[in-house]
Design a protein around this motif. Structure first.
Motif, PDB file in Angstrom:
ATOM      1  N   ASP A  27      22.172  24.260  49.262  1.00 13.58           N
ATOM      2  CA  ASP A  27      21.850  25.499  48.548  1.00 13.58           C
ATOM      3  C   ASP A  27      22.734  26.673  48.976  1.00 13.58           C
ATOM      4  OD1 ASP A  27      20.724  25.634  51.069  1.00 13.58           O
ATOM      5  OD2 ASP A  27      18.903  26.631  50.415  1.00 13.58           O
ATOM      6  N   VAL A  28      23.690  26.412  49.874  1.00 16.78           N
ATOM      7  CA  VAL A  28      24.668  27.423  50.264  1.00 16.78           C
ATOM      8  C   VAL A  28      26.044  26.775  50.322  1.00 16.78           C
ATOM      9  CG1 VAL A  28      23.063  28.852  51.621  1.00 16.78           C
ATOM     10  CG2 VAL A  28      24.365  27.049  52.754  1.00 16.78           C
ATOM     11  N   ALA A  29      27.063  27.619  50.283  1.00 19.37           N
ATOM     12  CA  ALA A  29      28.434  27.142  50.436  1.00 19.37           C
ATOM     13  C   ALA A  29      29.013  27.741  51.698  1.00 19.37           C
ATOM     14  CB  ALA A  29      29.270  27.554  49.228  1.00 19.37           C
ATOM     15  N   LEU A  30      29.717  26.927  52.456  1.00 17.20           N
ATOM     16  CA  LEU A  30      30.433  27.396  53.636  1.00 17.20           C
ATOM     17  C   LEU A  30      31.883  27.617  53.219  1.00 17.20           C
ATOM     18  CD1 LEU A  30      28.927  24.899  56.205  1.00 17.20           C
ATOM     19  CD2 LEU A  30      28.276  27.275  55.835  1.00 17.20           C
ATOM     20  N   ASP A  31      32.372  28.822  53.397  1.00 18.35           N
ATOM     21  CA  ASP A  31      33.693  29.220  52.935  1.00 18.35           C
ATOM     22  C   ASP A  31      34.654  29.257  54.117  1.00 18.35           C
ATOM     23  OD1 ASP A  31      35.938  30.421  51.882  1.00 18.35           O
ATOM     24  OD2 ASP A  31      34.936  32.287  51.320  1.00 18.35           O
ATOM     25  N   PHE A  32      35.681  28.398  54.070  1.00 19.37           N
ATOM     26  CA  PHE A  32      36.682  28.310  55.127  1.00 19.37           C
ATOM     27  C   PHE A  32      37.998  28.952  54.696  1.00 19.37           C
ATOM     28  CE2 PHE A  32      33.691  24.911  55.764  1.00 19.37           C
ATOM     29  CZ  PHE A  32      33.466  24.930  57.130  1.00 19.37           C
ATOM     30  N   GLY A  33      37.947  29.837  53.729  1.00 20.84           N
ATOM     31  CA  GLY A  33      39.155  30.462  53.199  1.00 20.84           C
ATOM     32  C   GLY A  33      39.602  29.742  51.954  1.00 20.84           C
ATOM     33  N   GLU A  34      40.507  28.799  52.113  1.00 20.42           N
ATOM     34  CA  GLU A  34      41.000  28.057  50.958  1.00 20.42           C
ATOM     35  C   GLU A  34      40.132  26.845  50.638  1.00 20.42           C
ATOM     36  OE1 GLU A  34      45.161  27.307  50.869  1.00 20.42           O
ATOM     37  OE2 GLU A  34      45.649  29.265  51.707  1.00 20.42           O
ATOM     38  N   GLU A  35      39.248  26.477  51.525  1.00 20.80           N
ATOM     39  CA  GLU A  35      38.367  25.328  51.316  1.00 20.80           C
ATOM     40  C   GLU A  35      36.927  25.775  51.475  1.00 20.80           C
ATOM     41  OE1 GLU A  35      40.038  21.317  52.812  1.00 20.80           O
ATOM     42  OE2 GLU A  35      40.418  22.776  54.414  1.00 20.80           O
ATOM     43  N   SER A  36      36.008  24.982  50.920  1.00 19.82           N
ATOM     44  CA  SER A  36      34.586  25.246  51.111  1.00 19.82           C
ATOM     45  C   SER A  36      33.855  23.909  51.163  1.00 19.82           C
ATOM     46  CB  SER A  36      34.028  26.128  49.991  1.00 19.82           C
ATOM     47  OG  SER A  36      34.063  25.429  48.767  1.00 19.82           O
ATOM     48  N   MET A  37      32.605  23.966  51.564  1.00 20.51           N
ATOM     49  CA  MET A  37      31.760  22.775  51.558  1.00 20.51           C
ATOM     50  C   MET A  37      30.314  23.186  51.331  1.00 20.51           C
ATOM     51  SD  MET A  37      31.446  21.562  55.578  1.00 20.51           S
ATOM     52  CE  MET A  37      29.826  20.784  55.630  1.00 20.51           C
ATOM     53  N   PRO A  38      29.551  22.339  50.639  1.00 19.89           N
ATOM     54  CA  PRO A  38      28.140  22.635  50.433  1.00 19.89           C
ATOM     55  C   PRO A  38      27.336  22.326  51.696  1.00 19.89           C
ATOM     56  CG  PRO A  38      28.698  20.546  49.400  1.00 19.89           C
ATOM     57  CD  PRO A  38      29.972  21.116  49.964  1.00 19.89           C
ATOM     58  N   ALA A  39      26.226  23.029  51.872  1.00 20.36           N
ATOM     59  CA  ALA A  39      25.379  22.803  53.046  1.00 20.36           C
ATOM     60  C   ALA A  39      23.942  23.175  52.715  1.00 20.36           C
ATOM     61  CB  ALA A  39      25.873  23.638  54.222  1.00 20.36           C
ATOM     62  N   SER A  40      23.048  22.697  53.549  1.00 16.23           N
ATOM     63  CA  SER A  40      21.635  23.020  53.428  1.00 16.23           C
ATOM     64  C   SER A  40      21.302  24.178  54.363  1.00 16.23           C
ATOM     65  CB  SER A  40      20.774  21.813  53.798  1.00 16.23           C
ATOM     66  OG  SER A  40      19.436  22.200  53.992  1.00 16.23           O
ATOM     67  N   SER A  41      20.803  25.258  53.803  1.00 13.37           N
ATOM     68  CA  SER A  41      20.441  26.403  54.633  1.00 13.37           C
ATOM     69  C   SER A  41      19.325  26.044  55.612  1.00 13.37           C
ATOM     70  CB  SER A  41      20.026  27.586  53.756  1.00 13.37           C
ATOM     71  OG  SER A  41      18.876  27.276  52.998  1.00 13.37           O
ATOM     72  N   VAL A  42      18.458  25.126  55.223  1.00 14.41           N
ATOM     73  CA  VAL A  42      17.353  24.731  56.105  1.00 14.41           C
ATOM     74  C   VAL A  42      17.901  24.076  57.370  1.00 14.41           C
ATOM     75  CG1 VAL A  42      15.328  23.235  56.334  1.00 14.41           C
ATOM     76  CG2 VAL A  42      15.694  24.524  54.230  1.00 14.41           C
ATOM     77  N   LEU A  43      18.828  23.122  57.230  1.00 18.40           N
ATOM     78  CA  LEU A  43      19.413  22.479  58.415  1.00 18.40           C
ATOM     79  C   LEU A  43      20.116  23.497  59.305  1.00 18.40           C
ATOM     80  CD1 LEU A  43      21.001  19.143  57.115  1.00 18.40           C
ATOM     81  CD2 LEU A  43      18.958  19.440  58.518  1.00 18.40           C
ATOM     82  N   LEU A  44      20.887  24.378  58.680  1.00 14.23           N
ATOM     83  CA  LEU A  44      21.610  25.387  59.457  1.00 14.23           C
ATOM     84  C   LEU A  44      20.656  26.320  60.186  1.00 14.23           C
ATOM     85  CD1 LEU A  44      24.406  26.258  56.864  1.00 14.23           C
ATOM     86  CD2 LEU A  44      24.629  24.823  58.911  1.00 14.23           C
ATOM     87  N   ARG A  45      19.604  26.761  59.504  1.00  8.96           N
ATOM     88  CA  ARG A  45      18.646  27.702  60.113  1.00  8.96           C
ATOM     89  C   ARG A  45      17.846  27.050  61.231  1.00  8.96           C
ATOM     90  NH1 ARG A  45      15.719  31.461  55.737  1.00  8.96           N
ATOM     91  NH2 ARG A  45      15.292  32.574  57.675  1.00  8.96           N
TER      92      ARG A  45
END
Length: 194
Positions: A27-45
């Protein structure tokens, strides 16, 4: 009769439902500049107080559903290794390897994921001492690893390590030189005069 019982057992056992995929819970995207990846905010939190604060409702990351990841902290590849360890049943200290320890330490230190950082410390304690490891220990505040590296570099550090320290951090080079001098003085006191 046996066939009827076998048929009954088969009908009583339901096929387990498939578990959710990473894409389904992202439900969130991790932005690495030129690349990104999808992620779960629950796991991260659940794993990180830093991510938890970022994803509170009044923060821009929560509103935009995008988290910028500083490439000085993590590359996308390193973060993928880190993120894979957060899933249910995925964690094992054996997954912190010599190849992954540097990236995992940087990420776990920055995002305050203590269980991964502790596994990194255990792995580092079993790896050879180098000037780079000394700089790393200093940067991340790893007291035991820093002390171990300082002592070993003072005892056995060669020209290559000293040159690397001179380039990376002259204060650390001075510290190694002073420790080397102290070890030498202790050695001189214990050697009988001829």
């Amino acid at each position: 009769m046996a066939e009827a019982c076998a048929a009954q057992v088969d009908s009583d056992q339901e096929t387990p439902a498939a578990v959710a995929t990473g894409e389904q819970v992202s439900d969130v995207a991790l932005d690495f500049g030129e690349e990104s990846m999808p992620a779960s905010s629950v796991l991260l939190r659940l794993a990180s107080p830093v991510f938890n604060r970022m994803l509170e409702s009044d923060m821009k990351e929560a509103q935009q559903k995008v988290i910028k990841v500083d490439v000085a902290v993590a590359t996308k590849q390193d973060f993928q290794v880190f993120y894979a360890l957060l899933g249910p049943g995925a964690w094992s200290t054996d997954k912190v390897t010599e190849d992954s320890v540097d990236g995992l330490l940087s990420i776990s230190d920055y995002y305050q994921v203590d269980f991964i950082k502790e596994a990194c410390l255990k792995k580092l304690a079993n790896l050879p001492v180098t000037a780079q490891r000394f700089v790393q220990a200093n940067k991340h505040g790893l007291k035991r690893q820093r002390d171990r590296c300082l002592h070993e570099l003072a005892r056995r550090g060669g020209e290559e390590e000293l040159v690397m320290l001179h380039t990376a951090n002259s204060d650390l080079l001075l510290e190694v030189a002073l420790k080397k001098q102290k070890l030498f003085k202790n050695f001189e006191r214990n050697v009988p005069a001829f």
